[in-house]
Scaffold this motif. Structure first.
Motif, PDB file in Angstrom:
ATOM      1  N   ILE A  33     -50.843  45.834  13.949  1.00 20.15           N
ATOM      2  CA  ILE A  33     -52.108  46.234  14.060  1.00 20.15           C
ATOM      3  C   ILE A  33     -52.198  47.239  15.320  1.00 20.15           C
ATOM      4  CG2 ILE A  33     -54.553  45.243  14.637  1.00 20.15           C
ATOM      5  CD1 ILE A  33     -53.323  42.673  13.509  1.00 20.15           C
ATOM      6  N   THR A  34     -53.200  48.055  15.247  1.00 20.25           N
ATOM      7  CA  THR A  34     -53.471  49.159  16.306  1.00 20.25           C
ATOM      8  C   THR A  34     -54.902  49.284  16.292  1.00 20.25           C
ATOM      9  OG1 THR A  34     -52.887  51.237  17.262  1.00 20.25           O
ATOM     10  CG2 THR A  34     -53.214  51.103  14.887  1.00 20.25           C
ATOM     11  N   ASP A  35     -55.260  49.863  17.737  1.00 18.87           N
ATOM     12  CA  ASP A  35     -56.590  50.689  17.873  1.00 18.87           C
ATOM     13  C   ASP A  35     -56.423  51.743  17.123  1.00 18.87           C
ATOM     14  OD1 ASP A  35     -55.398  52.638  19.655  1.00 18.87           O
ATOM     15  OD2 ASP A  35     -55.988  51.174  21.233  1.00 18.87           O
ATOM     16  N   THR A  36     -57.806  52.662  17.446  1.00 18.13           N
ATOM     17  CA  THR A  36     -57.969  54.156  16.574  1.00 18.13           C
ATOM     18  C   THR A  36     -57.852  55.208  17.682  1.00 18.13           C
ATOM     19  OG1 THR A  36     -60.385  53.805  17.370  1.00 18.13           O
ATOM     20  CG2 THR A  36     -59.752  52.758  15.470  1.00 18.13           C
ATOM     21  N   ASN A  37     -57.138  54.875  18.862  1.00 13.36           N
ATOM     22  CA  ASN A  37     -56.845  55.979  19.755  1.00 13.36           C
ATOM     23  C   ASN A  37     -55.690  56.838  19.256  1.00 13.36           C
ATOM     24  OD1 ASN A  37     -56.398  57.929  21.886  1.00 13.36           O
ATOM     25  ND2 ASN A  37     -56.940  56.425  23.360  1.00 13.36           N
ATOM     26  N   ARG A  67     -59.162  62.930  10.372  1.00 14.28           N
ATOM     27  CA  ARG A  67     -57.962  62.429  10.165  1.00 14.28           C
ATOM     28  C   ARG A  67     -57.179  61.390  11.436  1.00 14.28           C
ATOM     29  NH1 ARG A  67     -53.911  63.316   6.324  1.00 14.28           N
ATOM     30  NH2 ARG A  67     -55.314  65.026   5.284  1.00 14.28           N
ATOM     31  N   THR A  68     -57.859  62.084  12.204  1.00 19.69           N
ATOM     32  CA  THR A  68     -57.249  61.840  13.682  1.00 19.69           C
ATOM     33  C   THR A  68     -58.129  60.697  14.515  1.00 19.69           C
ATOM     34  OG1 THR A  68     -57.647  63.820  14.545  1.00 19.69           O
ATOM     35  CG2 THR A  68     -55.539  63.537  14.064  1.00 19.69           C
ATOM     36  N   ARG A  69     -59.276  60.505  13.967  1.00 21.10           N
ATOM     37  CA  ARG A  69     -60.170  59.724  14.621  1.00 21.10           C
ATOM     38  C   ARG A  69     -61.000  58.843  13.495  1.00 21.10           C
ATOM     39  NH1 ARG A  69     -63.598  64.270  18.177  1.00 21.10           N
ATOM     40  NH2 ARG A  69     -61.956  65.240  19.111  1.00 21.10           N
ATOM     41  N   PRO A  70     -60.312  57.625  13.319  1.00 23.78           N
ATOM     42  CA  PRO A  70     -60.482  56.716  12.313  1.00 23.78           C
ATOM     43  C   PRO A  70     -61.943  56.164  12.021  1.00 23.78           C
ATOM     44  CG  PRO A  70     -58.479  56.151  13.078  1.00 23.78           C
ATOM     45  CD  PRO A  70     -58.962  57.239  14.050  1.00 23.78           C
ATOM     46  N   ALA A  71     -62.777  56.048  13.177  1.00 23.28           N
ATOM     47  CA  ALA A  71     -64.332  55.726  13.153  1.00 23.28           C
ATOM     48  C   ALA A  71     -64.959  56.657  12.593  1.00 23.28           C
ATOM     49  CB  ALA A  71     -64.657  55.362  14.657  1.00 23.28           C
TER      50      ALA A  71
END
Length: 366
Positions: A33-37, A67-71
């Motif tokens: 699990i990871t954050d979105t940064n 692609r690089t900013r999931p939110a």
């Protein structure tokens, strides 16, 4: 959903641990699990695009920073659940031996069985359904998610690295210290404020095996691949004519290329998969170029139904095999196979057949 700060970290730590166990029970080999940064990865990705290294893969650039900013791709995403599924099939013909036999068709080992997209997506969906069925016991009343498996603008390697599944190797694939790199990745974007894992550390060291063995020298620098030279791109993503200067370097690789993985020392720790859908189908691990070239379109559709190879289509499949035949040692059988299709209606195929025949008829291999 309430503000994440209102939730007990203990509760979400337990949920995070349970999700990993549920994933293993469903057949995944690892879940993190990871954050979105992804700020660092975003800069690298944009620089790669700016160099034009994505070739004709316009989809790599058209989504901008989604692609690089999931939110921005999936609003309210707080965490990414990253899953690893090993794919190397059991009882597979030795890859190096097939590569050395120019009469054989080498097919990337991930494509020998059923299409991984469907397999991964089904498992990820089942994991989400399991979370949904259990979520109330954690006093959570709002669980939203979206599942991905190499099917949307997702920077899966960077996310998996942050989720502790492995590190990004110099060939840009993910490497796991205990299992090598023969695996697929899939993601679940979710609004749950789960406990994150520590990023994996890099263990490539001074090794440059992947760079040294790349047939087309597509790995232009550590952690950078010029897709326009990569055999996987040339045989799968490129729809038109394969550049003349690269055709001899492709050898007998007719769908993808595994050299950078075959010669990676970390793959001595890899294990075969017990996933039945990834078992070799139609003898594709050790099949001759001539046999593949003789397939009719209905043969191709029948043999490749449910395979990742199906999506490149019959014409591109024959184009790739024609290049392989052109690189093989000259035999009557190979020349006859090429000549049998010299009047094919496809201009693209005829061009590659003419090239292959010219190499044989000028005694190129003698």
């Amino acid at each position: 959903m309430k503000n994440p700060s209102e939730f007990s970290q203990t509760k979400f730590t337990k949920l995070s641990d349970d999700i990993k166990q549920w994933g293993l029970a469903l057949g995944f080999n690892q879940v993190g699990i990871t954050d979105t940064n992804l700020h660092a990865a975003e800069a690298e990705h944009q620089a790669w695009i700016a160099k034009g290294f994505h070739g004709e893969m316009d989809y790599m650039a058209k989504h901008g920073v989604k692609r690089t900013r999931p939110a921005e791709l999936v609003p309210n995403t707080l965490r990414v659940i990253s899953a690893r599924l090993d794919y190397f099939p059991v009882n597979t013909a030795d890859s190096a031996s097939v590569l050395q036999d120019g009469s054989k068709a080498f097919i990337s080992r991930y494509a020998l069985g059923r299409d991984y997209h469907r397999v991964m997506r089904n498992k990820l969906q089942k994991l989400c359904e399991k979370i949904q069925s259990e979520i109330t016991q954690y006093q959570v009343d709002d669980f939203s998610y979206r599942v991905f498996t190499d099917s949307a603008p997702v920077l899966e390697v960077a996310l998996a690295e942050k989720a502790s599944l492995g590190w990004r190797g110099k060939h840009t694939l993910l490497i796991n210290k205990d299992r090598g790199s023969w695996f697929f990745l899939g993601e679940i974007y979710t609004n749950l404020p789960l406990t994150t894992d520590q990023p994996a550390s890099n263990h490539c060291g001074t090794c440059t095996n992947c760079m040294d063995v790349c047939p087309t020298q597509a790995i232009t620098a550590p952690y950078e691949v010029d897709a326009r030279r990569c055999i996987s791109y040339l045989t799968i993503e490129l729809k038109g004519s394969i550049p003349l200067e690269l055709r001899p370097l492709i050898g007998n690789r007719v769908y993808g290329c595994d050299d950078c993985q075959i010669f990676c020392p970390w793959n001595k720790f890899a294990e075969t998969t017990d996933e039945p859908d990834f078992a070799v189908r139609n003898g594709l691990d050790n099949i001759s170029l001539v046999q593949c070239f003789a397939w009719t379109e209905s043969d191709f559709k029948k043999n490749m139904a449910g395979s990742a190879i199906y999506r490149i289509g019959y014409e591109q499949w024959l184009r790739n095999i024609a290049v392989g035949l052109g690189n093989a040692q000259t035999t009557t059988e190979i020349v006859s196979a090429l000549q049998s299709r010299i009047h094919d209606s496809s201009i693209l195929l005829r061009e590659h057949i003419d090239w292959a025949l010219a190499r044989h008829l000028t005694q190129h291999h003698k």
